[in-house]
Motif scaffolding. Structure first.
Motif, PDB file in Angstrom:
ATOM      1  N   CYS A  84       4.316  -5.037   3.445  1.00  0.00           N
ATOM      2  CA  CYS A  84       3.629  -4.879   2.094  1.00  0.00           C
ATOM      3  C   CYS A  84       2.632  -4.236   2.066  1.00  0.00           C
ATOM      4  O   CYS A  84       1.277  -3.512   1.767  1.00  0.00           O
ATOM      5  N   PRO A  88       0.448   0.824   2.723  1.00  0.00           N
ATOM      6  CA  PRO A  88      -0.493   1.000   2.483  1.00  0.00           C
ATOM      7  C   PRO A  88      -1.523   1.603   3.408  1.00  0.00           C
ATOM      8  O   PRO A  88      -2.143   2.478   3.795  1.00  0.00           O
ATOM      9  N   VAL A  89      -1.727   0.991   4.536  1.00  0.00           N
ATOM     10  CA  VAL A  89      -2.525   1.861   5.810  1.00  0.00           C
ATOM     11  C   VAL A  89      -1.924   2.896   5.967  1.00  0.00           C
ATOM     12  O   VAL A  89      -2.601   3.075   6.471  1.00  0.00           O
ATOM     13  N   TYR A  91      -0.256   4.561   5.101  1.00  0.00           N
ATOM     14  CA  TYR A  91      -0.281   5.835   3.892  1.00  0.00           C
ATOM     15  C   TYR A  91      -1.663   6.115   4.522  1.00  0.00           C
ATOM     16  O   TYR A  91      -2.089   7.657   3.998  1.00  0.00           O
ATOM     17  N   TYR A  92      -2.681   5.128   4.375  1.00  0.00           N
ATOM     18  CA  TYR A  92      -3.914   6.323   5.044  1.00  0.00           C
ATOM     19  C   TYR A  92      -4.801   6.494   5.917  1.00  0.00           C
ATOM     20  O   TYR A  92      -4.597   6.667   6.002  1.00  0.00           O
ATOM     21  N   ARG A  95      -3.291  10.469   6.154  1.00  0.00           N
ATOM     22  CA  ARG A  95      -4.286  11.167   5.065  1.00  0.00           C
ATOM     23  C   ARG A  95      -5.287  11.147   5.763  1.00  0.00           C
ATOM     24  O   ARG A  95      -6.144  12.268   5.057  1.00  0.00           O
ATOM     25  N   CYS A  96      -6.124  10.630   6.313  1.00  0.00           N
ATOM     26  CA  CYS A  96      -7.620  10.843   6.756  1.00  0.00           C
ATOM     27  C   CYS A  96      -7.609  11.583   8.066  1.00  0.00           C
ATOM     28  O   CYS A  96      -6.641  12.325   8.577  1.00  0.00           O
ATOM     29  N   PHE A 181       3.200  16.212   2.474  1.00  0.00           N
ATOM     30  CA  PHE A 181       2.308  14.366   1.155  1.00  0.00           C
ATOM     31  C   PHE A 181       2.889  15.252   0.079  1.00  0.00           C
ATOM     32  O   PHE A 181       2.133  15.119  -1.312  1.00  0.00           O
ATOM     33  N   MET A 184       4.361  14.857  -3.185  1.00  0.00           N
ATOM     34  CA  MET A 184       4.106  13.553  -4.541  1.00  0.00           C
ATOM     35  C   MET A 184       2.990  14.401  -4.738  1.00  0.00           C
ATOM     36  O   MET A 184       2.820  13.916  -5.551  1.00  0.00           O
ATOM     37  N   GLU A 185       2.059  15.628  -4.256  1.00  0.00           N
ATOM     38  CA  GLU A 185       1.626  15.879  -5.759  1.00  0.00           C
ATOM     39  C   GLU A 185       2.625  16.765  -6.936  1.00  0.00           C
ATOM     40  O   GLU A 185       2.230  16.642  -7.602  1.00  0.00           O
ATOM     41  N   MET A 188       3.800  14.778  -9.436  1.00  0.00           N
ATOM     42  CA  MET A 188       2.885  13.980 -10.241  1.00  0.00           C
ATOM     43  C   MET A 188       2.517  15.524 -10.824  1.00  0.00           C
ATOM     44  O   MET A 188       1.878  15.394 -12.055  1.00  0.00           O
ATOM     45  N   ARG A 194       0.267   8.852 -10.405  1.00  0.00           N
ATOM     46  CA  ARG A 194       0.089   7.986  -8.865  1.00  0.00           C
ATOM     47  C   ARG A 194       1.396   6.982  -8.505  1.00  0.00           C
ATOM     48  O   ARG A 194       1.413   7.025  -6.940  1.00  0.00           O
TER      49      ARG A 194
END
Lengths: 293, 258
Positions: A84, A88-89, A91-92, A95-96, A181, A184-185, A188, A194
């Motif tokens: 869990c 998110p880590v 994902y980050y 994306r960075c 990615f 995902m756009e 949305m 999101r």
């Protein structure tokens, strides 16, 4: 004809050393665990003569179900929490910007290279009754001054998550990096929130990474031994601790191997599943033999 | 453009702080005059001085280096040949070979430790530095093989064919073409084997005998006996060495790329 036999010799030359070594020092010792579980213990700490069921029956020790159950729930909770946090880590990181990404990845990998024992010991100091964390928590009135942070299952869980985090982040990042990615756009644009896009598009998209991250965390967790030993108390023993206790304190190797056999069975199921999935993924099987020379 | 949520970024930095805070505290405390880390008792080198006087530590350090060098060398040879075989040949035997090479990476350390102990006890082999070295070679082989294999996957086999067409024999193609091409993989595998061997506690603890105490085993007994500030100092030195080695590795690999 001559060429084939030369090739065989060459294959043998490259294969035999590691094949023989791992058979001798990995496969046979693993099988020996199952054999010695049927041996009696000798008084001098070695393995006795003859065969017996008694060692296996000793697994009925009234303390064991509790310890096995604790091993399972600590491992599963650790896996769940680690995953869990890591999703998110990953994902980050995926994306960075590239420069930041390399830096964050480097920081994530670095603990891999530092001593496992030292990292666990560091926590013993953090959680120590006179330690910094305890004082901060008491000062904030979050815990009573006589609360013990060390020597409890929660401490074991915390340190397990701490040591396993990089092992979950890396495979998840590897999967997230390949994820498109724009999907995902698109979700949305089509009206998904999101969170919905994250849950229904991103998560299924990194499924392979999720499976390998789960196993990378779960299997070593089952075998935890040092963490419960250093930051846990009597009430937080896991199977690994009992194996060590039987080996070093009681000098009863057959009992240790009976417990190790239970542990093998705990890990074998996810392992077989993983190897099966892994084969298909690499495409090792379907690839035609491409031989050089 | 997807609007970015702040949450993953914030969480990532919290995780990184979580990963490094205990290590940083440990380093700071190694210079702390107070015995427990709760408060700052003043700056000191006293723990380091005590550390350098402890003879058992130097003995354990010598053992660790000896084991690591032998294990790294042997496992690099075994792992590299294994990777070449796995990459080059596809057969039932190689499938079994792959399972054999892959499994030690997944099996929990404690199982490797206990199984090797039982194996040595069953064969009545005396426990000592030799058994520790055998155990280390065993778990290092797989890591080296995986590192070399990942390098081989990017390797263009036609180069070997070209070398042969130009008249090179097998010996020459191996040493002048194949090995230089996969050298970065071999080097990173060897580095990995070395650090894993230096760090290993669980497996060593099971197969070590009297007189074969390695540094991690010694640290463990220090944790048990409770000389906390000394472990802080020792840990700081080990962390510094690790970081220097990684830095050197990074610089080397950058040079290689250029």
């Amino acid at each position: 004809m001559k060429r084939t036999s030369r090739n065989t010799i060459r294959e043998g030359f490259l294969t035999v050393p590691s094949f023989a070594w791992l058979t001798l020092f990995f496969l046979i010792p693993t099988l020996i665990i199952f054999a010695i579980a049927f041996k009696p213990a000798a008084i001098d700490g070695s393995i006795g003569e003859g065969w017996t069921w008694r060692t296996l029956l000793s697994l009925k020790n009234p303390n064991y179900p509790e310890i096995i159950w604790r091993t399972i729930w600590l491992s599963l909770t650790c896996t769940f929490a680690t995953i869990c946090i890591s999703i998110p880590v990953a994902y980050y990181i995926a994306r960075c910007s590239e420069k930041l990404r390399n830096f964050v990845l480097f920081l994530t990998i670095l603990p891999f290279w530092t001593s496992f024992l030292i990292r666990i010991f560091a926590w013993k100091e953090v959680l120590h009754p006179d330690g910094f964390l305890k004082q901060a928590l008491v000062w904030l009135h979050l815990v009573a001054p006589d609360t013990l942070l060390l020597y409890r299952p929660e401490a074991v869980l915390l340190v397990m998550i701490y040591t396993e985090l990089p092992f979950a982040i890396l495979p998840l990042y590897a999967a997230a990096e390949k994820f498109d990615f724009t999907l995902m756009e698109a979700a949305m644009d089509l009206g998904a929130s999101r969170l919905r896009a994250f849950w229904s598009v991103f998560i299924p998209g990194i499924k392979a990474g999720l499976v390998s991250a789960c196993l990378m965390v779960l299997i070593p967790s089952f075998g935890s031994y040092v963490i419960p030993d250093v930051v846990g108390g009597i009430g937080s023993q896991m199977i690994g601790n009992v194996i060590a206790q039987k080996t070093f304190t009681d000098r009863n190797l057959p009992a240790a191997s009976a417990l190790a056999a239970v542990l093998i069975l705990c890990t074998l199921l996810p392992l077989l599943y993983f190897l099966k999935g892994k084969k298909g993924e690499d495409g090792r099987e379907p690839k035609p033999a491409k031989e050089v020379v | 453009m997807l609007r970015k949520s702040r949450f993953p970024g914030i969480l990532t930095w919290i995780v990184l702080i979580f990963l490094y805070l205990p290590i940083l505290l440990l380093i700071v405390n190694s210079f702390n005059l107070a015995r427990t880390g709760g408060h700052w008792g003043g700056f000191t080198f006293q723990w380091y001085e005590k550390l350098f006087k402890a003879r058992e530590i130097w003995f354990a350090f010598r053992n660790t280096l000896l084991v690591a060098f032998v294990a790294t060398f042997a496992s690099t040879v075994l792992g590299t040949t294994a990777a070449c075989a796995l990459h080059r040949y596809k057969s039932k035997i190689q499938d079994m070979h792959y399972v054999l090479v892959y499994s030690p990476l997944i099996v929990p350390e404690i199982l490797t430790g206990i199984s090797l102990l039982l194996f040595f006890v069953a064969l009545r082999v005396e426990l000592g530095l030799g058994t520790v070295i055998f155990a280390h070679i065993t778990f290092c082989v797989s890591y080296v093989a995986m590192a070399v294999l990942s390098r081989l996957q990017d390797f263009d086999n036609t180069i070997i064919e070209a070398a042969h067409d130009l008249g090179a024999n097998t010996w020459q193609t191996t040493w002048k073409v194949l090995v230089p091409c996969i050298f970065p993989g071999i080097l990173s595998g060897a580095m990995l084997a070395f650090t894993l061997s230096v760090d290993d506690f669980v497996i060593s603890f099971f197969v070590a005998g009297p007189g074969s105490t390695t540094l991690p085993i010694h640290i463990y007994s220090m944790i048990r006996r409770g000389s906390l500030p000394l472990i802080n100092a020792l840990s700081t030195i080990l962390l510094a060495i690790t970081f220097l080695v990684i830095l050197a590795g990074q610089i080397l690999s950058h040079k290689h790329k250029k």
